[in-house]
Write an enzyme that holds these catalytic residues in place. Structure first.
Site, PDB file in Angstrom:
ATOM      1  N   HIS A  37      -2.207  -5.521   1.475  1.00  0.00           N
ATOM      2  CA  HIS A  37      -3.486  -6.195   1.232  1.00  0.00           C
ATOM      3  C   HIS A  37      -3.185  -7.617   0.787  1.00  0.00           C
ATOM      4  O   HIS A  37      -2.222  -7.857   0.057  1.00  0.00           O
ATOM      5  CB  HIS A  37      -4.281  -5.513   0.108  1.00  0.00           C
ATOM      6  CG  HIS A  37      -5.347  -6.415  -0.452  1.00  0.00           C
ATOM      7  ND1 HIS A  37      -6.570  -6.575   0.154  1.00  0.00           N
ATOM      8  CD2 HIS A  37      -5.340  -7.267  -1.512  1.00  0.00           C
ATOM      9  CE1 HIS A  37      -7.279  -7.473  -0.538  1.00  0.00           C
ATOM     10  NE2 HIS A  37      -6.558  -7.900  -1.550  1.00  0.00           N
ATOM     11  N   GLU A  67      -9.286 -10.607  -8.187  1.00  0.00           N
ATOM     12  CA  GLU A  67      -8.399  -9.474  -7.929  1.00  0.00           C
ATOM     13  C   GLU A  67      -7.187  -9.502  -8.865  1.00  0.00           C
ATOM     14  O   GLU A  67      -6.779  -8.463  -9.396  1.00  0.00           O
ATOM     15  CB  GLU A  67      -7.966  -9.472  -6.461  1.00  0.00           C
ATOM     16  CG  GLU A  67      -9.120  -9.151  -5.519  1.00  0.00           C
ATOM     17  CD  GLU A  67      -8.790  -9.317  -4.042  1.00  0.00           C
ATOM     18  OE1 GLU A  67      -9.684  -9.128  -3.204  1.00  0.00           O
ATOM     19  OE2 GLU A  67      -7.621  -9.638  -3.712  1.00  0.00           O
ATOM     20  N   LYS A  93       0.823  -1.213   0.000  1.00  0.00           N
ATOM     21  CA  LYS A  93       0.000   0.000   0.000  1.00  0.00           C
ATOM     22  C   LYS A  93       0.863   1.272   0.000  1.00  0.00           C
ATOM     23  O   LYS A  93       2.078   1.214   0.187  1.00  0.00           O
ATOM     24  CB  LYS A  93      -0.940  -0.053   1.215  1.00  0.00           C
ATOM     25  CG  LYS A  93      -1.953  -1.222   1.146  1.00  0.00           C
ATOM     26  CD  LYS A  93      -2.939  -1.175   2.316  1.00  0.00           C
ATOM     27  CE  LYS A  93      -3.957  -2.321   2.203  1.00  0.00           C
ATOM     28  NZ  LYS A  93      -4.988  -2.239   3.278  1.00  0.00           N
ATOM     29  N   TYR A 125     -12.334  -2.081  -3.670  1.00  0.00           N
ATOM     30  CA  TYR A 125     -12.865  -2.171  -2.305  1.00  0.00           C
ATOM     31  C   TYR A 125     -14.389  -2.033  -2.262  1.00  0.00           C
ATOM     32  O   TYR A 125     -14.953  -1.652  -1.230  1.00  0.00           O
ATOM     33  CB  TYR A 125     -12.196  -1.124  -1.422  1.00  0.00           C
ATOM     34  CG  TYR A 125     -10.830  -1.558  -0.907  1.00  0.00           C
ATOM     35  CD1 TYR A 125     -10.688  -2.693  -0.104  1.00  0.00           C
ATOM     36  CD2 TYR A 125      -9.682  -0.836  -1.211  1.00  0.00           C
ATOM     37  CE1 TYR A 125      -9.452  -3.091   0.380  1.00  0.00           C
ATOM     38  CE2 TYR A 125      -8.436  -1.234  -0.727  1.00  0.00           C
ATOM     39  CZ  TYR A 125      -8.333  -2.360   0.072  1.00  0.00           C
ATOM     40  OH  TYR A 125      -7.107  -2.751   0.559  1.00  0.00           O
ATOM     41  N   ASN A 166      -2.134   0.138   6.736  1.00  0.00           N
ATOM     42  CA  ASN A 166      -1.613  -1.117   7.281  1.00  0.00           C
ATOM     43  C   ASN A 166      -0.761  -1.916   6.294  1.00  0.00           C
ATOM     44  O   ASN A 166      -0.690  -3.130   6.363  1.00  0.00           O
ATOM     45  CB  ASN A 166      -2.760  -1.954   7.873  1.00  0.00           C
ATOM     46  CG  ASN A 166      -3.821  -2.293   6.848  1.00  0.00           C
ATOM     47  OD1 ASN A 166      -3.681  -1.971   5.669  1.00  0.00           O
ATOM     48  ND2 ASN A 166      -4.865  -2.960   7.281  1.00  0.00           N
TER      49      ASN A 166
HETATM   50  P1  ATP Z   1      -7.144  -5.981   3.118  1.00  0.00           P
HETATM   51  O1  ATP Z   1      -8.513  -6.214   2.514  1.00  0.00           O
HETATM   52  O2  ATP Z   1      -6.597  -4.611   2.812  1.00  0.00           O
HETATM   53  O3  ATP Z   1      -6.206  -7.088   2.847  1.00  0.00           O
HETATM   54  P2  ATP Z   1      -8.140  -6.943   5.615  1.00  0.00           P
HETATM   55  O4  ATP Z   1      -8.773  -8.018   4.806  1.00  0.00           O
HETATM   56  O5  ATP Z   1      -7.260  -7.324   6.770  1.00  0.00           O
HETATM   57  O6  ATP Z   1      -7.287  -5.975   4.705  1.00  0.00           O
HETATM   58  P3  ATP Z   1     -10.704  -5.620   5.582  1.00  0.00           P
HETATM   59  O7  ATP Z   1     -11.687  -5.838   6.675  1.00  0.00           O
HETATM   60  O8  ATP Z   1     -10.913  -6.288   4.263  1.00  0.00           O
HETATM   61  O9  ATP Z   1      -9.245  -5.965   6.172  1.00  0.00           O
HETATM   62  O10 ATP Z   1     -10.573  -4.042   5.368  1.00  0.00           O
HETATM   63  C1  ATP Z   1      -9.972  -3.552   4.193  1.00  0.00           C
HETATM   64  C2  ATP Z   1      -9.081  -2.385   4.533  1.00  0.00           C
HETATM   65  O11 ATP Z   1      -9.879  -1.317   4.988  1.00  0.00           O
HETATM   66  C3  ATP Z   1      -8.090  -2.639   5.668  1.00  0.00           C
HETATM   67  O12 ATP Z   1      -6.895  -3.254   5.266  1.00  0.00           O
HETATM   68  C4  ATP Z   1      -7.828  -1.234   6.144  1.00  0.00           C
HETATM   69  O13 ATP Z   1      -6.867  -0.596   5.298  1.00  0.00           O
HETATM   70  C5  ATP Z   1      -9.158  -0.567   5.953  1.00  0.00           C
HETATM   71  N1  ATP Z   1      -9.909  -0.607   7.213  1.00  0.00           N
HETATM   72  C6  ATP Z   1     -10.522  -1.664   7.780  1.00  0.00           C
HETATM   73  N2  ATP Z   1     -11.111  -1.336   8.941  1.00  0.00           N
HETATM   74  C7  ATP Z   1     -10.854  -0.018   9.129  1.00  0.00           C
HETATM   75  C8  ATP Z   1     -11.174   0.946  10.133  1.00  0.00           C
HETATM   76  N3  ATP Z   1     -11.876   0.592  11.216  1.00  0.00           N
HETATM   77  N4  ATP Z   1     -10.722   2.201   9.979  1.00  0.00           N
HETATM   78  C9  ATP Z   1     -10.011   2.572   8.894  1.00  0.00           C
HETATM   79  N5  ATP Z   1      -9.674   1.729   7.902  1.00  0.00           N
HETATM   80  C10 ATP Z   1     -10.084   0.457   8.014  1.00  0.00           C
HETATM   81 MG    MG Z   2      -9.927  -7.666   3.055  1.00  0.00          MG
END
Ligand code: ATP
Ligand code: MG
Length: 137
Positions: A115, A126, A9, A49, A112
Site C-alpha cells: 500500500h 495514515e 501487506k 480502508y 497486491n
Molecule cells: P492501496 O490503497 O492498497 O495502496 P491502490 O491505491 O492501488 O492500493 P485502491 O483503489 O485504493 O488501490 O484499493 C485499495 C486496495 O483494495 C487495493 O490495493 C487492493 O488490495 C484492494 N482492491 C482494489 N480493487 C479491488 C478489487 N477489484 N478486488 C479485490 N480487491 C481490490
Molecule cells: Mg489506495
C-alpha cells in the site's frame, strides 16, 4: 523532503519477501525512516480502508489485511508520495509496468503486496494512525 506511508501487506510477510521489497524501495531513492511489524486488528483495517467501505471487495480486503502480520513504514524522499506510487505500480499487477513492485511480486488485485498513500494529506493522516512523532523524529 516529503514523507509517505507504506504497508507491506500480509502476502509479503507470508512469502518472506519484505527485504526484497525494501531493496526496491531503497533502490528508488526512498529512505525507510520508520518501520514496524504489526498484526492489524479488524478495527484498524476497517478504519484504514474506510473510504472503500461501500465497495464490493471491502469485506475481502479487511479479511486479507488482518490475515497475517504487515510491516507499516514511513518513507522519505523527494516527491515521496508520487514516487512510491510509481515504484508500486498499478493496483492490478497484470497492468503494472515492468520493474514495479507489484509487477515483480504481486499475485492478484486483492493480494497486491504493498500500500502507498495517494496524496500528501492522506500520507499525514495514515502516518498518524500508526506512528507517533517520536517514532519518526
Ligand atoms: P492501496 O490503497 O492498497 O495502496 P491502490 O491505491 O492501488 O492500493 P485502491 O483503489 O485504493 O488501490 O484499493 C485499495 C486496495 O483494495 C487495493 O490495493 C487492493 O488490495 C484492494 N482492491 C482494489 N480493487 C479491488 C478489487 N477489484 N478486488 C479485490 N480487491 C481490490
Ligand atoms: Mg489506495
Amino acid at each position: 523532503n516529503e514523507r509517505t506511508f507504506s504497508i507491506l501487506k500480509p502476502d509479503a510477510t507470508r512469502r518472506n519477501i519484505t527485504g526484497a521489497v525494501n531493496a526496491v524501495i531503497e533502490a528508488a531513492g526512498l529512505r525507510i525512516v520508520g518501520q514496524r511489524r504489526i498484526r492489524m486488528t479488524r478495527e484498524q483495517a476497517e478504519k484504514f480502508y474506510e473510504v472503500h467501505k461501500e465497495r464490493p471487495f471491502f469485506g475481502e480486503l479487511v479479511e486479507f489485511m488482518t490475515s497475517g502480520p504487515v510491516v507499516v513504514q514511513v518513507l522519505e524522499g523527494e516527491n515521496a508520495v508520487a514516487k512510491y506510487r510509481e515504484v508500486m505500480g498499478a493496483t492490478n499487477p497484470a497492468q503494472a509496468a515492468d520493474g514495479t513492485i507489484r509487477k515483480q511480486f504481486a499475485e492478484s488485485v486483492g493480494e497486491n503486496t504493498v500500500h502507498g498513500s495517494d496524496s500528501a494529506d492522506n500520507a499525514k493522516l495514515e502516518i498518524a494512525q500508526f506512528f507517533t512523532d517520536a517514532d519518526i523524529a
